[in-house]
Scaffold this active site. Structure first.
Site, PDB file in Angstrom:
ATOM      1  N   GLU A  38     -16.056  20.961 -24.979  1.00  0.00           N
ATOM      2  CA  GLU A  38     -15.230  19.949 -24.310  1.00  0.00           C
ATOM      3  C   GLU A  38     -15.003  20.303 -22.845  1.00  0.00           C
ATOM      4  O   GLU A  38     -15.039  19.437 -21.974  1.00  0.00           O
ATOM      5  CB  GLU A  38     -13.877  19.796 -25.023  1.00  0.00           C
ATOM      6  CG  GLU A  38     -13.957  19.110 -26.384  1.00  0.00           C
ATOM      7  CD  GLU A  38     -14.413  17.662 -26.281  1.00  0.00           C
ATOM      8  OE1 GLU A  38     -14.333  17.071 -25.189  1.00  0.00           O
ATOM      9  OE2 GLU A  38     -14.875  17.127 -27.297  1.00  0.00           O
ATOM     10  N   LEU A  81     -23.032  25.285 -13.521  1.00  0.00           N
ATOM     11  CA  LEU A  81     -22.310  24.147 -14.118  1.00  0.00           C
ATOM     12  C   LEU A  81     -21.315  23.541 -13.131  1.00  0.00           C
ATOM     13  O   LEU A  81     -20.921  22.390 -13.284  1.00  0.00           O
ATOM     14  CB  LEU A  81     -21.527  24.605 -15.364  1.00  0.00           C
ATOM     15  CG  LEU A  81     -22.252  24.572 -16.701  1.00  0.00           C
ATOM     16  CD1 LEU A  81     -21.343  25.116 -17.791  1.00  0.00           C
ATOM     17  CD2 LEU A  81     -22.693  23.162 -17.060  1.00  0.00           C
ATOM     18  N   TYR A 121      -6.086  15.075 -23.504  1.00  0.00           N
ATOM     19  CA  TYR A 121      -7.373  14.683 -24.081  1.00  0.00           C
ATOM     20  C   TYR A 121      -7.967  15.824 -24.926  1.00  0.00           C
ATOM     21  O   TYR A 121      -8.362  15.631 -26.080  1.00  0.00           O
ATOM     22  CB  TYR A 121      -8.379  14.288 -22.976  1.00  0.00           C
ATOM     23  CG  TYR A 121      -9.782  14.360 -23.486  1.00  0.00           C
ATOM     24  CD1 TYR A 121     -10.297  13.344 -24.291  1.00  0.00           C
ATOM     25  CD2 TYR A 121     -10.569  15.491 -23.269  1.00  0.00           C
ATOM     26  CE1 TYR A 121     -11.566  13.437 -24.833  1.00  0.00           C
ATOM     27  CE2 TYR A 121     -11.833  15.597 -23.810  1.00  0.00           C
ATOM     28  CZ  TYR A 121     -12.322  14.563 -24.591  1.00  0.00           C
ATOM     29  OH  TYR A 121     -13.560  14.673 -25.151  1.00  0.00           O
ATOM     30  N   ASP A 139     -10.600   9.422 -23.031  1.00  0.00           N
ATOM     31  CA  ASP A 139     -11.313   9.949 -21.860  1.00  0.00           C
ATOM     32  C   ASP A 139     -11.861   8.750 -21.086  1.00  0.00           C
ATOM     33  O   ASP A 139     -11.515   7.600 -21.387  1.00  0.00           O
ATOM     34  CB  ASP A 139     -12.412  10.935 -22.276  1.00  0.00           C
ATOM     35  CG  ASP A 139     -13.599  10.240 -22.936  1.00  0.00           C
ATOM     36  OD1 ASP A 139     -13.468   9.040 -23.312  1.00  0.00           O
ATOM     37  OD2 ASP A 139     -14.658  10.879 -23.068  1.00  0.00           O
TER      38      ASP A 139
END
Ligand code: SF4
Length: 373
Positions: A38, A81, A121, A139
């Site tokens: 996530e 990333l 979330y 989201d």
């Protein structure tokens, strides 16, 4: 409001069972693995995340392994990333779970949201997917789907609209298979109810969609107001000392803290980059260099900052501490915080071929690539 009962979740889950993508994190009910996925998926595409996720889990297979790992190693595993704040927060979460919860995640969204780095979330995703709690999540994908299903007016990031979205999600999430339901909603937004040209003809919940019925799907969600783009001129310097180059580690509490970078300056359009870089090195680090030469340019974007990186090279010709100031003093001139402010170690020289293993910023990675290509 969506006319529903159990019909909406049933239609959505039937579709999800048929089309769900086989993603590595979907094969696990381990809260830690789901959390890693996530966090990685925030602002990063699924295809990009898959190899990073697999490598990260192989390197840090448990919440304790991540908690015990040096931050530099975690940042190095994250390199590429982007948005490194996520990696630091993920490690902090792991530390708190290891130290204060005996290495076991709390099982409800209400408890999970109290952990550092876990927002509403992520708490909903973990609680529903890992622990089957009937709890909602919203989201960007889910917000778009609901905005269209319910013809919600207003920017989905506005507080009142956001509140309404969570309310709708809470009313719809079923007791049975809440984790699959939440993933199905996100999958619907990613695969069918896409930002542009949604595939309404293939939508499993088209019969519930108010925007489709009214023929104005394109009006929802309302477009967001974007901040104006800011152009930034960044000059950085590859200081060579034999096979080694000079790097700084970004100071705690600044942008991209903990990552390594090349010494750099944000400059105005009329600044003399070579002269200012040489002065910067001498004033901040007591390192004299030959006259810097610009050998290329690279581009990078951080939120609404469009950065042009001018890559300079120079050789170290002397080392002295006379007249040096602390890095912090000189780097206060960095107007937008994009150029690095070094931590108290200042400029360190490392073998160039090993620099990539330090956890380099994307800015430094692009500059080094521009220099070697
Ligand atoms: Fe989205 Fe179209 Fe499905 Fe409505 S019918 S939810 S607009 S894909």
């Amino acid at each position: 409001m969506i006319r529903t009962g159990q019909a909406f979740p049933r239609a959505l889950l039937l579709w999800f069972d048929r089309v769900r993508r086989d993603l590595p994190w979907r094969r696990s009910k381990d809260a830690y693995a789901i959390l890693v996925s996530e966090v990685m998926l925030q602002q990063t595409r699924v295809e990009t995340v898959i190899p990073y996720f697999e490598r990260f889990l192989a390197r840090f297979p448990s919440v304790r392994a991540l908690a015990d790992a040096p931050l530099d190693e975690v940042l190095a595993a994250w390199a590429g990333l982007g948005y490194y704040r996520r990696a630091r927060l993920l490690k902090r979460t792991a530390e708190v779970v290891a130290e204060e919860h005996a290495g076991t995640f709390p099982r409800t969204a209400a408890e999970l949201v109290n952990l550092p780095g876990i927002g509403r979330y992520t708490a909903g995703a973990l609680a529903s997917i890992a622990f089957s709690e009937s709890t909602p999540l919203v989201d960007g994908n889910v917000a778009r789907v609901f905005a269209r299903l319910c013809r919600l007016e207003g920017d989905v990031r506005e507080r009142t609209v956001e509140k309404r979205l969570w309310q709708i999600a809470g009313e719809l999430v079923p007791k049975d298979r809440p984790g699959d339901f939440n993933q199905a909603l996100m999958e619907l937004g990613a695969m069918v109810c896409t930002p542009a040209n949604p595939h309404c003809e293939a939508c499993p919940v088209a019969g519930f969609c108010a925007a489709l019925e009214a023929g104005d799907v394109g009006r929802y969600p309302a477009p967001r107001r974007r901040p104006a783009t800011i152009d930034v001129r960044l000059a950085n310097l590859i200081v060579a000392d034999g096979d080694r180059i000079g790097v700084v580690r970004r100071e705690t509490g600044t942008k991209m803290a903990g990552l390594h970078d090349l010494p750099a300056l944000e400059l105005s359009s009329e600044s003399d980059a070579p002269r200012e870089l040489a002065t910067h090195l001498l004033d901040n680090y007591g390192v004299a260099v030959s006259e810097p030469t610009c050998i290329g340019k690279a581009r990078h974007t951080i939120t609404h900052h469009k950065i042009t990186i001018e890559v300079h090279v120079a050789s170290r010709i002397a080392a002295s501490t006379a007249g040096s100031r602390s890095p912090r003093d000189a780097e206060r001139s960095s107007s937008r915080g994009i150029a690095p402010r070094a931590d108290r170690d200042g400029l360190r020289f490392v073998e160039r071929r090993l620099a990539g293993e330090l956890g380099l910023s994307a800015l430094a990675t692009k500059a080094l690539r521009a220099a070697s290509g």
